[in-house]
Design a protein around this motif. Structure first.
Motif, mmCIF file in Angstrom:
data_model
loop_
_atom_site.group_PDB
_atom_site.id
_atom_site.type_symbol
_atom_site.label_atom_id
_atom_site.label_comp_id
_atom_site.label_asym_id
_atom_site.label_seq_id
_atom_site.Cartn_x
_atom_site.Cartn_y
_atom_site.Cartn_z
ATOM 1 N N ALA A 1 -71.623 11.516 55.881
ATOM 2 C CA ALA A 1 -70.855 10.211 56.003
ATOM 3 C C ALA A 1 -70.321 9.850 54.504
ATOM 4 O O ALA A 1 -71.293 9.756 53.584
ATOM 5 C CB ALA A 1 -70.868 9.274 56.819
ATOM 6 N N SER A 2 -69.339 8.902 54.563
ATOM 7 C CA SER A 2 -68.947 8.399 52.954
ATOM 8 C C SER A 2 -69.994 7.158 52.972
ATOM 9 O O SER A 2 -70.547 6.382 53.928
ATOM 10 C CB SER A 2 -67.600 7.890 52.848
ATOM 11 N N GLN A 3 -70.206 6.875 51.805
ATOM 12 C CA GLN A 3 -71.148 5.745 51.444
ATOM 13 C C GLN A 3 -70.445 4.366 52.026
ATOM 14 O O GLN A 3 -71.276 3.688 52.445
ATOM 15 C CB GLN A 3 -71.284 5.613 49.834
ATOM 16 N N PRO A 4 -69.110 4.318 51.985
ATOM 17 C CA PRO A 4 -68.727 2.838 52.474
ATOM 18 C C PRO A 4 -69.145 2.733 54.185
ATOM 19 O O PRO A 4 -69.181 1.670 54.589
ATOM 20 C CB PRO A 4 -67.195 3.110 52.275
ATOM 21 N N SER A 5 -68.960 3.849 54.652
ATOM 22 C CA SER A 5 -69.072 3.929 56.034
ATOM 23 C C SER A 5 -70.467 3.691 56.334
ATOM 24 O O SER A 5 -70.816 2.776 57.296
ATOM 25 C CB SER A 5 -68.901 5.259 56.707
ATOM 26 N N ILE A 6 -71.426 4.305 55.778
ATOM 27 C CA ILE A 6 -72.819 3.965 55.920
ATOM 28 C C ILE A 6 -73.137 2.671 55.407
ATOM 29 O O ILE A 6 -74.055 1.931 56.356
ATOM 30 C CB ILE A 6 -73.867 5.029 55.111
ATOM 31 N N SER A 7 -72.827 1.948 54.546
ATOM 32 C CA SER A 7 -72.774 0.644 53.984
ATOM 33 C C SER A 7 -72.358 -0.294 55.291
ATOM 34 O O SER A 7 -73.072 -1.179 55.505
ATOM 35 C CB SER A 7 -72.403 0.234 52.778
ATOM 36 N N GLN A 8 -71.149 0.000 55.700
ATOM 37 C CA GLN A 8 -70.850 -0.743 56.902
ATOM 38 C C GLN A 8 -71.616 -0.933 58.039
ATOM 39 O O GLN A 8 -72.115 -2.056 58.536
ATOM 40 C CB GLN A 8 -69.452 -0.537 57.332
ATOM 41 N N LEU B 1 -85.364 4.204 60.719
ATOM 42 C CA LEU B 1 -86.109 3.089 59.928
ATOM 43 C C LEU B 1 -87.511 2.739 60.616
ATOM 44 O O LEU B 1 -88.135 1.749 60.086
ATOM 45 C CB LEU B 1 -85.136 1.871 59.732
ATOM 46 N N GLU B 2 -87.764 3.153 61.882
ATOM 47 C CA GLU B 2 -89.030 2.937 62.487
ATOM 48 C C GLU B 2 -90.121 3.131 61.710
ATOM 49 O O GLU B 2 -91.184 2.304 61.876
ATOM 50 C CB GLU B 2 -88.956 3.428 64.114
ATOM 51 N N ASN B 3 -90.277 4.232 61.068
ATOM 52 C CA ASN B 3 -91.394 4.739 60.481
ATOM 53 C C ASN B 3 -91.113 4.816 58.948
ATOM 54 O O ASN B 3 -92.030 5.219 58.095
ATOM 55 C CB ASN B 3 -91.765 5.907 60.960
ATOM 56 N N THR C 1 -74.680 6.579 65.068
ATOM 57 C CA THR C 1 -75.259 6.442 64.084
ATOM 58 C C THR C 1 -76.314 5.245 63.782
ATOM 59 O O THR C 1 -77.082 5.652 63.098
ATOM 60 C CB THR C 1 -73.893 6.442 62.857
ATOM 61 N N ARG C 2 -75.740 4.199 64.148
ATOM 62 C CA ARG C 2 -76.731 3.010 64.135
ATOM 63 C C ARG C 2 -77.968 3.295 64.785
ATOM 64 O O ARG C 2 -79.101 2.766 64.505
ATOM 65 C CB ARG C 2 -75.959 1.722 64.467
ATOM 66 N N LEU C 3 -77.990 3.885 65.911
ATOM 67 C CA LEU C 3 -79.050 4.001 66.704
ATOM 68 C C LEU C 3 -80.182 4.960 65.863
ATOM 69 O O LEU C 3 -81.114 4.567 65.769
ATOM 70 C CB LEU C 3 -78.799 4.606 68.088
ATOM 71 N N ARG D 1 -74.584 -3.047 57.003
ATOM 72 C CA ARG D 1 -74.082 -4.308 56.846
ATOM 73 C C ARG D 1 -74.298 -5.040 58.336
ATOM 74 O O ARG D 1 -74.831 -6.102 58.542
ATOM 75 C CB ARG D 1 -73.082 -4.510 56.384
ATOM 76 N N LYS D 2 -73.893 -4.238 59.404
ATOM 77 C CA LYS D 2 -73.765 -4.810 60.762
ATOM 78 C C LYS D 2 -75.335 -5.043 61.298
ATOM 79 O O LYS D 2 -75.797 -5.990 61.770
ATOM 80 C CB LYS D 2 -73.320 -3.830 61.908
ATOM 81 N N LEU D 3 -76.229 -4.112 60.926
ATOM 82 C CA LEU D 3 -77.500 -4.025 61.212
ATOM 83 C C LEU D 3 -78.324 -5.370 60.583
ATOM 84 O O LEU D 3 -78.963 -5.992 61.010
ATOM 85 C CB LEU D 3 -77.968 -2.757 61.055
#
Length: 114
Positions: A46-53, A30-32, A22-24, A56-58
């Protein structure tokens, strides 16, 4: 041309973060593009909290930046990140994912938060 060497622990951190599919894919998108959480929620179903997590890590690692526009936060790839060259080399090996945003546009859900 000056070649930058990435320390092993820094490279390991980057690869650990990008080791999640997912992060990859987020970073590849976001590259372009600049994207809002709501767009990633639609793309990944996916849920908004999951995506936000994930974001946040990135962001905590410095790989992505955020910009607030009103109540919404938009994310983009941080080209000033110390190890951007490493991320760029990884992204060059991956297929373009912009079609996912095009599908959102065609479905009328691109940037639904704005």
């Amino acid at each position: 041309m000056l070649k930058t060497v990435v320390e092993m622990d820094k490279a390991a951190t980057v690869f650990k973060l990008l080791g999640d599919k997912t992060r990859l894919m987020m970073v590849k998108l976001l590259e372009n593009n600049t994207c809002c959480v709501c767009e990633f929620v639609e793309i990944f179903q996916a849920s908004q909290p999951s995506i936000s997590q994930h974001l946040r890590k990135l962001k905590d690692a410095g790989i992505v930046t955020e910009e607030r526009k009103g109540q919404w936060i938009f994310y983009s790839l941080n080209q000033n990140y110390d190890h951007f060259g490493l991320i760029e080399k990884v992204l060059q090996q991956l297929p373009n994912q912009d079609h996912k945003l095009k599908e959102l546009e065609e479905g009328g859900t691109r940037i639904t938060c704005c």
